[in-house]
Design an enzyme around this catalytic site. Sequence first.
Site, PDB file in Angstrom:
ATOM      1  CG  ASN A   9     -42.278  29.471   0.171  1.00  0.00           C
ATOM      2  OD1 ASN A   9     -42.936  28.687   0.857  1.00  0.00           O
ATOM      3  ND2 ASN A   9     -42.808  30.272  -0.729  1.00  0.00           N
ATOM      4  NE  ARG A  90     -45.464  32.345   1.989  1.00  0.00           N
ATOM      5  CZ  ARG A  90     -46.012  32.449   0.809  1.00  0.00           C
ATOM      6  NH1 ARG A  90     -45.346  32.119  -0.270  1.00  0.00           N
ATOM      7  NH2 ARG A  90     -47.246  32.884   0.687  1.00  0.00           N
ATOM      8  CG  HIS A 179     -51.474  36.532  -0.626  1.00  0.00           C
ATOM      9  ND1 HIS A 179     -52.602  36.574  -1.404  1.00  0.00           N
ATOM     10  CD2 HIS A 179     -50.744  35.499  -1.091  1.00  0.00           C
ATOM     11  CE1 HIS A 179     -52.564  35.596  -2.286  1.00  0.00           C
ATOM     12  NE2 HIS A 179     -51.447  34.922  -2.116  1.00  0.00           N
ATOM     13  NE  ARG A 240     -56.572  28.903  -3.625  1.00  0.00           N
ATOM     14  CZ  ARG A 240     -55.550  29.571  -3.097  1.00  0.00           C
ATOM     15  NH1 ARG A 240     -55.737  30.380  -2.075  1.00  0.00           N
ATOM     16  NH2 ARG A 240     -54.336  29.426  -3.578  1.00  0.00           N
ATOM     17  CD  GLU A 381     -45.100  36.301  -1.131  1.00  0.00           C
ATOM     18  OE1 GLU A 381     -44.872  35.750  -2.227  1.00  0.00           O
ATOM     19  OE2 GLU A 381     -46.073  36.039  -0.425  1.00  0.00           O
TER      20      GLU A 381
END
Length: 392
Positions: A9, A90, A179, A240, A381
């Site tokens: 990642n 990723r 996601h 956010r 993940e």
Amino acid sequence: MSQKIMAINAGSSSLKFQLFSMPDEQVITKGLIERIGKQDAIFTIEFAGQKQKETLPVSDHQQAVDHLLKVLLDHQIIRSLDEISGVGHRVAHGGEAFRDSALIDDAALYEIEQLSILAPLHNPVNAIGIRAFLKALPHAKAVAVFDTSFHQTMAPDTYLYPLPYRYYTELGIRRYGFHGTSHKYVSQVCAEKMDTPLSELRIISCHLGNGSSICAIQHGRSVNTSMGFTPLAGVMMGTRCGDIDPSIMPFIAQREAKTPDEMNLLINNESGLLGVSGVSNDYRDVEQAAKNGNPQAQLALRMFANRIRDFIGSYIAHMGGLDALIFTGGIGENSRTARAAICHALDYLGISLDAGKNNSNETFIQQSAAPVSIAVINTNEELMIARDVMRV
Ligand code: ADP
């Protein structure tokens, strides 16, 4: 035969790695390199029950990868580079080109770089990470695993925005969702634990972390998700704002003479839990402030839960019912108060939380007679990436 697969990642100044033995899914080593580009970059690695940390100059991602591989050899975690047969990367954005994880060849890498227009902060660094591993491990199969591809099963009436159609055809403006790797992983684990095929389940997955998104998964396919053209959309997050009336943007920009970049900063970095509470973007800090009586922190927590509840209701309508509700991500996995606030008084929808099971962090936290399973599942993940490398 067992194989060693690396999951990567890459961020703009960091690179996280996990080396798996597959198919037995054992983690051989994991770690991260932070502050890439600096004289005092930090390299952390865990293996065989120990953790090591060193500070060293790392000029770029290539040096980071070369150093990582050298450490693996020096500590005899691997005996030769040939042992690593696959590397999964990723990648933030796969656009409409990648409906699934993909073997990386020249054409795929070109496409990933072209998609930088949709993910300018992420795809370019993902591509840099890919190139660095292609150079260091030319024999290993490289696979890209996209945050978006799981959601490519959404129907056009879900992914299109009611803007003039040419903005979709000419600029690619539509809901993509993110996601995806996490939603896919936790839905698979949930089905396994329920001992029911995914193909028979309607699931709502709530990935609640610094970034949060909700996903409706019908028969194993994503049919709707809260993030949109960018990861800003949907629920309220750490910094956010999630969905707001779009007219607020030109209104503030005009009133306060803000540029598009300044507006982007406002809605991405200064809003959400941080903006409303005035305390922090970190859920734990906001919880603490709320407990201490801070009214804005209390308000922020109520807003956070309410927006998630809105999506749950909407996705039950979308799927015509619900069999399982999943909580994952740092907040979903750890905050019993967040889970309780989200599930509050939803019994008429079949969602009945068992306070005792919720407080003791059990995997299934619904009341025993409740029709909807409520599952707390740790996302992984990296493991999903390693599985995809094997599959592709
Ligand atoms: P990211 O989206 O960066 O991967 P995480 O999934 O790690 O983030 O989630 C980070 C969030 O999880 C933070 O808001 C943090 O406060 C929250 N969190 C972590 N542990 C707990 C906890 N025990 N209780 C409440 N919130 C927690």
